[in-house]
Design an enzyme around this catalytic site. Structure first.
Site, PDB file in Angstrom:
ATOM      1  N   HIS A 454       0.854  -1.201   0.000  1.00 41.52           N
ATOM      2  CA  HIS A 454       0.000   0.000   0.000  1.00 41.52           C
ATOM      3  C   HIS A 454       0.886   1.246   0.000  1.00 41.52           C
ATOM      4  O   HIS A 454       2.028   1.194   0.437  1.00 41.52           O
ATOM      5  CB  HIS A 454      -0.950  -0.022   1.185  1.00 41.52           C
ATOM      6  CG  HIS A 454      -2.144  -0.891   0.909  1.00 41.52           C
ATOM      7  ND1 HIS A 454      -3.434  -0.487   1.147  1.00 41.52           N
ATOM      8  CD2 HIS A 454      -2.224  -2.125   0.363  1.00 41.52           C
ATOM      9  CE1 HIS A 454      -4.263  -1.450   0.768  1.00 41.52           C
ATOM     10  NE2 HIS A 454      -3.555  -2.462   0.308  1.00 41.52           N
ATOM     11  N   GLU A 479     -11.187   2.157   1.428  1.00 45.59           N
ATOM     12  CA  GLU A 479     -11.035   2.749   2.767  1.00 45.59           C
ATOM     13  C   GLU A 479     -11.542   4.185   2.821  1.00 45.59           C
ATOM     14  O   GLU A 479     -11.994   4.643   3.872  1.00 45.59           O
ATOM     15  CB  GLU A 479      -9.574   2.670   3.216  1.00 45.59           C
ATOM     16  CG  GLU A 479      -8.642   3.477   2.331  1.00 45.59           C
ATOM     17  CD  GLU A 479      -7.157   3.259   2.653  1.00 45.59           C
ATOM     18  OE1 GLU A 479      -6.828   2.268   3.305  1.00 45.59           O
ATOM     19  OE2 GLU A 479      -6.354   4.098   2.228  1.00 45.59           O
TER      20      GLU A 479
HETATM   21  C1  NOJ Z   1      -3.173   2.699   4.646  1.00 47.42           C
HETATM   22  C2  NOJ Z   1      -3.554   1.431   3.957  1.00 47.42           C
HETATM   23  O1  NOJ Z   1      -4.065   1.681   2.679  1.00 47.42           O
HETATM   24  C3  NOJ Z   1      -4.557   0.737   4.809  1.00 47.42           C
HETATM   25  O2  NOJ Z   1      -5.020  -0.416   4.162  1.00 47.42           O
HETATM   26  C4  NOJ Z   1      -3.961   0.411   6.151  1.00 47.42           C
HETATM   27  O3  NOJ Z   1      -4.963  -0.114   6.968  1.00 47.42           O
HETATM   28  C5  NOJ Z   1      -3.399   1.671   6.817  1.00 47.42           C
HETATM   29  N1  NOJ Z   1      -2.582   2.376   5.914  1.00 47.42           N
HETATM   30  C6  NOJ Z   1      -2.576   1.336   8.030  1.00 47.42           C
HETATM   31  O4  NOJ Z   1      -1.403   0.675   7.651  1.00 47.42           O
END
Ligand code: NOJ
Length: 683
Positions: A454, A479
């Site tokens: 990510h 998200e």
């Molecule tokens: C951003 C990521 O896209 C997400 O999936 C993750 O939960 C958070 N960072 C924390 O690492």
């Protein structure tokens, strides 16, 4: 090329090269002859251009470099030699959107030299494919050029008309990531934008996608326009803290600059141009690399019902993880991701990036115990490594951490780089970071570990060489529907992602949230102006087929899948494909895709739309003629609407053949997901 044609070409090239005072020009055509790239030296400057069917697409565009402490490679250049080659080869991907890929191209290598001291030399290597071109600079070892510092790459893309573009902005100095919504409009309006940059000519006859391939030891390229001043885009490289873009030493090669071409939007995907410009797989065995679906201790943190850090709502406890493992095992889901298991999350985990340990678990999480439990249940535990951009902190621990995971039988990592600049002040996309991401891929391969990254470097086809580099984020994913200040991703978002970000490679979008109004845990349905999922339920299912990822998450809380008939589609859907066909599409409006599972006869169709409801007429001519199939159709239910009625979903079955035309009815913000299986003895 046949020998006689080859010698004719060489003779013509020699004629051209014999006249250095005039413009020198050499051309290479794609195997089918439609795409032609020309390289020319005119008044000491080097340019390339591109036509398709004789129509100009890229007008003569400057090539070259500027350096710190050395004169630019821009003036006084001449073409000194050319060589040609051709290739027509098929190769097989260990996993992917398509199993077999054809690398069919003609190559032209143009040797260029400075006519005055220091008489530096380079080669511009151009490959012409039927689906586009790639070119790169190669700087051989030479007396006039050893170590160098590139302050600017001069490559231009001078667009012949003012095509419509779909873009996300870039700004090296500020928020330096790719998690943004797309805009669209005439390319002349562009300021600084990220690649892949997808464009459609004004006459609608050609789609162009500018991107790069095989980014190994260089800065990431963005494109800078001049906002209404011209239609020329310039390579814009991500800087390191001191402003230098690339440090290198000859011999040196740059990444390929790629321009993918297609007559129709439906022909843009699956995109293999970048894969063909990466070296073949270097891993001796790929048997351990397995595409999978996964669930995770993840969404709870994003909707605030759990925490990454310690405390009463800590998500990553041994007991909670076992619950997720049980759920995965019971539903044929291959993996369980656990975020927040390691120390370092307490307080401001973005600012405290160097506090992360990648081996030390919180006291309520027994890593060895959950690893053994997962193994016993036949589920993979996916280890989470958030770095927050603390690169040195991560690299210091990487070997011991990977060795620990390996000793526990863990072979998949989701990593994260939530930060704008690194601790050292380098751009997120600088050469420093390119080198880092590469070191991680190689270290992971040594330890037999698959990666889902990510906040990644953008995908330039690494997965061909390193198939353990499976998927990544690199765009606004699900998200944002949990917490973004603008209410979440608009319904058109995924219909643009398909033709932009996803053309570079797989995306871990994390589909499959069923609690669309985020009622559970938060106790009340969110209002339309609050962040929530702006799709129907059927569209969440269709995303599994539309948005390709070899690691595909069922993102919601397990309890939100319980008792839901729609969950059967997530259980059934494949994650690895033999074949992919885009059936119908308009960028930003809708897309319908069919994919056949790897090594099987089952097809899956995913259709998604923007905020407009629509009915697509989809011919199933991709099915084997003369065979009968059963289609299980997960469709938007009566009156379904992303805004105020997203949940209705109907599941139906019908017999279909290759002669069937399906009427695919999509609600506003809706979708449809279909599994099509051969009927036994049904031919
Ligand atoms: C951003 C990521 O896209 C997400 O999936 C993750 O939960 C958070 N960072 C924390 O690492």
């Amino acid at each position: 090329m046949r020998p006689i044609a080859q010698s004719l070409a060489a003779f013509l090239a020699a004629l051209v090269l014999a006249a250095p005072a005039r413009a020198q020009e050499v051309t290479v055509a794609s195997p089918g002859g439609r795409n032609r790239a020309t390289v020319e030296a005119r008044e000491g400057r080097l340019y390339y251009s591109l036509t398709r069917d004789g129509r100009p697409l890229i007008l003569p565009s400057l090539l070259g470099f500027e350096f710190r402490n050395a004169p630019a490679l821009r003036e006084g250049l001449r073409i000194s030699d050319t060589t040609r080659a051709a290739k027509d080869e098929w190769w097989t991907q260990p996993w992917g959107e398509v199993a077999r890929v054809r690398d069919h191209h003609n190559e032209l290598a143009v040797s260029v030299e400075e006519t005055a001291a220091p008489n530096r030399r380079f080669v511009l290597r151009v490959r012409a494919f039927d689906d586009g071109i790639g070119f790169r600079y190669e700087l051989p070892e030479q007396p006039g050029m050893g170590s160098f510092e590139i302050s600017d790459e001069l490559t231009e893309f001078s667009l012949a008309d003012n095509p419509r573009a779909w873009w996300i902005p870039s700004n090296w100095a500020r928020k330096d990531r790719s998690e943004m919504l797309y805009s669209s409009g005439p390319a002349s309006l562009l300021d600084s934008v990220q690649t892949p940059l997808t464009m459609e000519t004004r006459d609608g006859r050609t789609f162009l996608v500018i991107h790069e391939a095989n980014l190994v030891d260089y800065a990431r390229m963005n494109l800078a326009g001049q906002r209404g001043e011209s239609r020329t885009l310039e390579a814009d490289l991500a800087p390191m803290a001191d402003g230098i873009k690339v440090r290198g030493k000859t011999p040196f090669v740059t990444p390929w600059r790629t321009i993918q071409l297609a007559d129709r939007a439906t022909e843009l995907a699956p995109s293999v141009l970048g894969l063909n410009l990466n070296p073949p797989n270097v891993l001796t065995s790929t048997d351990w690399i397995k595409p999978m679906k996964y669930v995770g201790i993840w969404w709870g943190m994003h909707i605030n019902t759990m925490t990454w850090g310690s405390g009463p709502k800590h998500g990553a406890t041994t007991a909670n993880t076992k619950r997720y493992i049980d759920f995965a095992a019971a539903n044929g889901i291959g993996g369980v991701l656990v975020e927040g298991w390691n120390t370092g999350w307490d307080g401001d985990w973005i600012a405290n990036r160097d506090a992360f340990s990648f081996t030390q678990a919180y006291p309520d999480y027994n890593l060895a115990e959950v690893a053994a439990y997962a193994k016993q249940k036949g589920v993979k535990l996916i280890v989470h490594n958030e770095t927050s951009g603390g690169i040195q902190n991560y690299e210091r621990q990487m070997d011991s951490a990977f060795a620990l995971y390996r000793s526990l039988g863990l072979d998949a990592i989701k990593s994260g780089y939530v930060t704008d600049l690194t601790s050292e002040g380098h751009s997120h996309y600088s050469q420093f970071m390119v080198q880092h991401y590469r070191r991680v891929i190689e270290a992971a391969a040594r330890y037999g570990i698959m990666l889902d990254v990510h906040e990644p470097m953008h995908d330039t086809g690494e997965r061909r060489t390193w198939p353990n580099m499976m998927t990544r984020e690199g765009a606004r994913g699900q998200e944002y529907n949990a917490w973004s200040g603008d209410g979440g991703n608009p319904p058109e978002h995924e219909t643009i992602l398909f033709f932009t970000r996803l053309l570079s490679g797989p995306m871990d979008f994390t589909p499959g949230v069923f609690d669309l109004l985020i009622e559970r845990g938060t106790g009340r349905p969110r209002r339309p102006d609050e962040p929530r999922i702006r799709t129907t339920l059927a569209k969440q299912l269709a995303l599994y087929v539309a948005l390709y990822s070899p690691m595909q998450m069922a993102a919601d809380l397990p309890e939100n899948y319980e008792g839901q008939p729609a969950f059967q589609f997530i259980r059934d859907v494949a994650v690895d494909w033999d074949t992919t066909r885009v059936l119908d599409a308009r960028i930003g409006d809708y897309v319908a895709v069919a994919r056949r599972e790897r090594g099987g006869q089952t097809w899956f169709v995913g259709a998604i739309t923007d905020e407009e409801g629509r009915t697509l007429s989809v011919p199933l001519s991709f099915l084997t003629p003369g065979r009968r199939y059963e289609a299980e159709i997960y469709a938007d239910g009566p009156q379904a609407h992303w805004l105020d009625n997203p949940l209705p979903l109907t599941i139906s079955r019908r017999t279909v053949t290759s002669a069937t035309r399906l009427s695919v009815v999509l609600a506003p913000g809706g979708g449809q997901a279909i599994r099509i299986r051969p009927v036994r003895g049904g031919s």
